[in-house]
Design a protein around this motif. Structure first.
Motif, PDB file in Angstrom:
ATOM      1  N   ARG A 142      92.419   7.622  80.000  1.00  0.00           N
ATOM      2  CA  ARG A 142      93.023   7.025  81.195  1.00  0.00           C
ATOM      3  C   ARG A 142      93.793   8.082  82.002  1.00  0.00           C
ATOM      4  O   ARG A 142      94.871   7.822  82.519  1.00  0.00           O
ATOM      5  CB  ARG A 142      93.897   5.831  80.816  1.00  0.00           C
ATOM      6  N   HIS A 143      93.204   9.232  82.070  1.00  0.00           N
ATOM      7  CA  HIS A 143      93.711  10.345  82.883  1.00  0.00           C
ATOM      8  C   HIS A 143      93.153  10.210  84.298  1.00  0.00           C
ATOM      9  O   HIS A 143      92.019   9.755  84.500  1.00  0.00           O
ATOM     10  CB  HIS A 143      93.250  11.657  82.243  1.00  0.00           C
ATOM     11  N   PRO A 158      92.109   1.219  85.120  1.00  0.00           N
ATOM     12  CA  PRO A 158      90.867   1.961  85.388  1.00  0.00           C
ATOM     13  C   PRO A 158      89.603   1.175  85.109  1.00  0.00           C
ATOM     14  O   PRO A 158      88.565   1.461  85.690  1.00  0.00           O
ATOM     15  CB  PRO A 158      90.975   3.154  84.447  1.00  0.00           C
ATOM     16  N   GLN A 159      89.664   0.189  84.195  1.00  0.00           N
ATOM     17  CA  GLN A 159      88.444  -0.522  83.823  1.00  0.00           C
ATOM     18  C   GLN A 159      88.070  -1.522  84.903  1.00  0.00           C
ATOM     19  O   GLN A 159      88.898  -2.304  85.348  1.00  0.00           O
ATOM     20  CB  GLN A 159      88.639  -1.273  82.495  1.00  0.00           C
ATOM     21  N   PRO A 160      86.839  -1.513  85.341  1.00  0.00           N
ATOM     22  CA  PRO A 160      86.438  -2.449  86.402  1.00  0.00           C
ATOM     23  C   PRO A 160      86.469  -3.884  85.916  1.00  0.00           C
ATOM     24  O   PRO A 160      86.082  -4.193  84.791  1.00  0.00           O
ATOM     25  CB  PRO A 160      85.001  -2.018  86.735  1.00  0.00           C
ATOM     26  N   GLY A 161      86.988  -4.756  86.764  1.00  0.00           N
ATOM     27  CA  GLY A 161      86.972  -6.172  86.448  1.00  0.00           C
ATOM     28  C   GLY A 161      87.957  -6.584  85.386  1.00  0.00           C
ATOM     29  O   GLY A 161      87.890  -7.698  84.870  1.00  0.00           O
ATOM     30  N   HIS A 189      84.943   7.130  84.319  1.00  0.00           N
ATOM     31  CA  HIS A 189      84.172   8.133  83.580  1.00  0.00           C
ATOM     32  C   HIS A 189      84.529   8.097  82.096  1.00  0.00           C
ATOM     33  O   HIS A 189      85.666   8.372  81.715  1.00  0.00           O
ATOM     34  CB  HIS A 189      84.442   9.530  84.149  1.00  0.00           C
ATOM     35  N   PHE A 190      83.533   7.748  81.280  1.00  0.00           N
ATOM     36  CA  PHE A 190      83.743   7.783  79.844  1.00  0.00           C
ATOM     37  C   PHE A 190      83.830   9.232  79.350  1.00  0.00           C
ATOM     38  O   PHE A 190      83.237  10.142  79.952  1.00  0.00           O
ATOM     39  CB  PHE A 190      82.592   7.093  79.111  1.00  0.00           C
ATOM     40  N   LYS A 191      84.528   9.408  78.256  1.00  0.00           N
ATOM     41  CA  LYS A 191      84.527  10.709  77.577  1.00  0.00           C
ATOM     42  C   LYS A 191      83.255  10.752  76.716  1.00  0.00           C
ATOM     43  O   LYS A 191      83.277  10.490  75.518  1.00  0.00           O
ATOM     44  CB  LYS A 191      85.791  10.860  76.740  1.00  0.00           C
ATOM     45  N   LYS A 192      82.159  11.086  77.376  1.00  0.00           N
ATOM     46  CA  LYS A 192      80.862  10.998  76.696  1.00  0.00           C
ATOM     47  C   LYS A 192      80.759  11.960  75.520  1.00  0.00           C
ATOM     48  O   LYS A 192      80.010  11.703  74.568  1.00  0.00           O
ATOM     49  CB  LYS A 192      79.740  11.261  77.703  1.00  0.00           C
ATOM     50  N   ASN A 204      88.346   7.603  81.705  1.00  0.00           N
ATOM     51  CA  ASN A 204      89.203   8.251  82.696  1.00  0.00           C
ATOM     52  C   ASN A 204      88.794   7.766  84.084  1.00  0.00           C
ATOM     53  O   ASN A 204      87.789   7.070  84.236  1.00  0.00           O
ATOM     54  CB  ASN A 204      89.103   9.775  82.598  1.00  0.00           C
ATOM     55  N   LEU A 205      89.566   8.148  85.085  1.00  0.00           N
ATOM     56  CA  LEU A 205      89.345   7.559  86.406  1.00  0.00           C
ATOM     57  C   LEU A 205      89.453   8.587  87.514  1.00  0.00           C
ATOM     58  O   LEU A 205      90.382   9.403  87.531  1.00  0.00           O
ATOM     59  CB  LEU A 205      90.388   6.456  86.658  1.00  0.00           C
ATOM     60  N   VAL A 206      88.520   8.531  88.434  1.00  0.00           N
ATOM     61  CA  VAL A 206      88.687   9.156  89.744  1.00  0.00           C
ATOM     62  C   VAL A 206      89.331   8.101  90.629  1.00  0.00           C
ATOM     63  O   VAL A 206      88.719   7.079  90.945  1.00  0.00           O
ATOM     64  CB  VAL A 206      87.343   9.619  90.333  1.00  0.00           C
ATOM     65  N   LEU A 207      90.575   8.331  91.000  1.00  0.00           N
ATOM     66  CA  LEU A 207      91.359   7.336  91.735  1.00  0.00           C
ATOM     67  C   LEU A 207      91.135   7.511  93.235  1.00  0.00           C
ATOM     68  O   LEU A 207      91.424   8.566  93.803  1.00  0.00           O
ATOM     69  CB  LEU A 207      92.841   7.488  91.393  1.00  0.00           C
TER      70      LEU A 207
END
Length: 454
Positions: A253-254, A323-326, A362-365, A413-416
């Protein structure tokens, strides 16, 4: 003297209280009991005596961790020969309870410690920081971890004595004698899931009522006396301190574009606010609490930082980012419960920023690709998770839970998008000025081109 005379008979006295949602929320005083091999022993000539069921956790209760499970033993069956007996000072009152097996600031500081204060204050009369020398905390969770240093430090706000973890190897083969001890949480607690006043909560678990404003204020006073922050401070606009709290990449969640976000905030608000960026990782508890107690507006990602809302000044405003959609997991309900619990105490309010687009999450794939659960997915199942942001297509149970908890919560993580954030920061500033009965600066909010650049 104790070994020579034998242990006296035990006794129990439960506190009569109206307003409990369930009988298991009773709180009871025990006298002359002892712990041995991690089990509470009640000494009685009648082994058929029925002891009441007492919840010692306010969260998910089960028979192994959530309830006091004493064993009744006859006096003649108590054997203490060559056994080390640990006793407390004459005026010490022991509180027996069970926390959670993790070091999460949000849960422990924002939920468990206010609840601990409520019980110590309401049922034991120990409401002030200066009462801490009278209390011995006894942790009875069977798999309690080695507690984080910051929690050990904060525990000193409630007891001047080191906390005893009864299942620790340090106490194997020993007897811990309790002349006077309290067990039970009571009818009230502070948390999102189990303390909202609903009789039944998540999964059918039994709920409690929320803490009253006077008790929340009392808890803040205790912590202020312990940690040296100003519990009476009111948020201000001259100067307005705007604190941005991000999380390290390893913590998830960066905010991946944090540099861009800080540029936007400075460009738009430098004339109004002193803006600073902080990471809680690596800060001690006093440093964190001092920072939050002097912030007027806080912008932060959903997570453990929620535990610090309790230390915010009166009338402060928070911009809370999910960050999580919905709201697939851990939505704004945590923030909403905090606002409700602080109403009439500090009157903190919040503005939500909710990501709705998986293109920006963006997941930490490099992490989740190593999970066996991920490897077991079909390509189609992976696409639904990555592009549609859902776990609902997975079977209910462990697989769906792993998807929600370990991918959408702990490894994302998130692009805000600035165009999502800025209107809510504008609203937060307007809210703060309104609370203080101040007129907004002329020309605010100014226009700023927030369109994405190619």
């Amino acid at each position: 003297m104790l070994l020579e005379q034998g242990l006296p008979l035990s006794s129990i006295e439960c506190i009569e209280e109206e307003g409990r949602l369930h009988d298991e929320q009773r709180v009871c005083w025990f006298r002359n009991v002892f712990y041995r091999q991690g089990r509470l022993h009640y000494v009685s000539p009648d082994t058929n005596v029925t002891l009441p069921r007492i919840a010692v956790r306010f969260g998910v209760n089960d028979n192994s961790t959530g309830f006091l499970n004493p064993v009744v033993i006859r006096p003649e069956d108590v054997e203490l020969n060559e056994t080390e007996v640990i006793m407390f000072e004459e005026d010490t009152e022991v509180y027996m309870w069970s926390t959670i097996p993790e070091s999460n600031w949000g849960h422990l500081v924002g939920e468990y410690q206010p609840t601990l204060h409520s019980t110590l204050c309401k049922y034991m009369g120990h409401c002030r920081y200066r009462d801490r020398h009278k209390v011995q905390l006894l942790e009875i969770f069977p798999n309690a971890p080695k507690w984080a240093d910051w929690l050990v430090e904060l525990d000193k706000c409630f007891s001047s004595k080191p906390k005893i973890t009864i299942h620790s190897p340090d106490y194997h083969g020993k007897v811990v004698y309790i002349k006077k001890g309290l067990a039970g949480v009571g009818a009230e607690c502070r948390a999102r899931l189990f303390c909202s006043g609903e009789a039944e909560t998540l999964g059918g678990h039994k709920g409690h009522k929320p803490m009253q404003p006077a008790m929340m204020a009392s808890h803040r006073q205790r912590m202020a006396q312990c940690l040296g922050f100003d519990a009476g401070r009111t948020a201000r606009v001259e100067p307005l301190r705007m604190v941005v709290v991000d999380r390290h990449y390893r913590s998830a969640r960066h905010i991946l574009n944090i540099a861009e976000i800080m540029d936007v905030l400075h460009q738009r608000y430098d004339d109004l606010a002193d803006i600073s960026l902080h990471y809680m990782e690596g800060l001690g508890p006093r440093e964190q609490i001092q920072l939050w107690s002097k912030a007027d507006i806080v912008i932060h990602m959903h997570g453990a930082a929620l535990g610090s809302w309790i230390f915010l000044p009166k009338n402060a405003v928070v911009v809370h980012i999910v960050p999580q959609p919905g709201g697939i997991i851990h939505d704004n309900s945590f923030a909403e419960q905090l606002v409700a619990d602080l109403n009439g105490v500090t009157n903190v309010t919040y503005l939500p920023v909710n990501n709705t687009d998986m293109a920006y999450a963006h997941f930490k794939k490099e992490v989740i690709s190593q999970h066996e659960e991920w490897k077991a997915l079909s390509p189609e199942e992976k696409v639904k998770i990555l592009e549609e942001g859902t776990c609902s297509h997975l079977p209910e149970g462990p697989r769906q839970y792993h998807c929600l908890m370990w991918w959408f919560l702990k490894n994302i993580n998130l692009v805000l998008k600035p165009e999502l954030l800025v209107p809510q920061v504008d609203a937060a500033i307007a809210d703060l000025y309104s609370k203080l009965d101040r007129r907004l600066p002329e020309g605010f909010p100014n226009t700023l081109d927030l369109a994405p650049t190619n």
